[in-house]
Scaffold this active site. Sequence first.
Site, PDB file in Angstrom:
ATOM      1  CD  GLU A   1      -3.440  -6.049   4.199  1.00 46.49           C
ATOM      2  OE1 GLU A   1      -4.329  -5.405   4.759  1.00 46.49           O
ATOM      3  OE2 GLU A   1      -2.056  -5.638   4.116  1.00 46.49           O
TER       4      GLU A   1
ATOM      5  CD  GLU B   1      -2.860  -0.933   2.379  1.00 48.51           C
ATOM      6  OE1 GLU B   1      -4.171  -2.018   2.502  1.00 48.51           O
ATOM      7  OE2 GLU B   1      -2.493   0.087   2.909  1.00 48.51           O
TER       8      GLU B   1
END
Length: 462
Positions: A367, A168
């Site tokens: 995720e 991320e």
Amino acid sequence: MELKYKFPNDFWWGSASSGPQSEGTSIDDGKALNIWDYWYEKEPYRFFNEVGPSLTSDFYHKYKQDIKLMKEIGHNSFRFSISWSRLIPTENGKVNEKAKNFYNDVINELLANDIEPFINLYHFDMPLIMQDKGGWESRVVVNEYVKYARVCFELFSDRVKKWFTFNEPVVPVEGGYLYDFHYPNVVDFKRAVQVAYNTTIASAQAIKEFKSLNILNSKIGIILNLTPSYPRSNNPADLKAANIADLLFNRSFLDPCVMGKYPEELIKLVKEHNLLPDMIDRDLQLIKDNVVQFLGVNYYQPRRIKAKAFMPNPESPFMPDNFFDNYEMPGRKMNVSRGWEIYEKGVYDIMINLKDNYGNIESYISENGMGVQNEEQFIKDGMIDDSYRIDFLKGHLTWLHKSMDEGCNVKGYHMWTFIDNWSWSNAYKNRYGFIQLDLKTQKRIPKKSAYWIKEVVKNNGF
């Protein structure tokens, strides 16, 4: 039992975690400070209940116990991160032997339990000595990161075949340089653009190093939190606003990392507002030549966008929000604990986009999960009955399966996370694990979802 949703035999089932959120013992066995350790020392009140990064599930000491539990609930893969400030704690680049032994032991333990290690090199945890040199604003730090990456490849790639440069990368940009929820708490769009750009350069350079080592049967990727930007309506103003949000928060990393180039629209936007980063001549060729070989996709919630209702205050800092407003869709399904919308179809939309516009790159959900506050209230017969988490997983896996039916190149699903972990400034406010962590006793207790996922993996479907 007739399975409604069957997955391929080599599907990756597992979960994900990060070093700073699971290892604990923040300054133990030679580890240096990272920015989270430092920020907590400086401003503990910025953390929920003033709980800092030293109090975690203590994977550093309990990894054998945890990996045994992973095996028991059916994991065949597990993603974790190496802590840069643990492995290379000083400026001279010397490897910390205790850290090297720890990561070797974790990898070996996973392999002994038939769990494939997926390693991520950077999960928001900039070493303080590197932040003091300018963090991701500095090309010096980019070069230091590439050296660190090479050390990791040389130490562990004889056994580790799945690598990621970043998790991320847009989050430290948003948190650290725009919206003040990560250290160094800067609010400056131009510096944020530089940080994003340098992170992309760091990723491309690390991929170049990785390829130069010719590691057999291995691949390297990046993990992006792809948050679809849905416009409120088909009004051209709403469509334009959603497109800009998509450019800034998704395509700013997705396009250079997967396609090897930035979107023209994004370059134009950044230029128009005098936000262009400092660049070096060979950069764009480096990005073009070193795209990722596969992609981890983190997905939690959609981004809903509408055109701005009011002109921004000209005295305020220039921000991404100058281009759009967030939109709360009436009737949306919510995870009230986290304040996030639950929209399962998002995973399907992401995968179809990757198929149609990004060469159907090999990808997996790296995720996806549900953080819930005060989960102890759901204890029945000594176990947390997290049926809501099972419903959440089912919904997302159903849409993921549909995308695969339609030809999307999806290889697996990892939930965030294996065991309740420390969550940045939220600490232990919301719990995410298959396994309940009793913080006082450090006892591990499987939740209902752990038994459910075990059956799913056993049957390779549900």
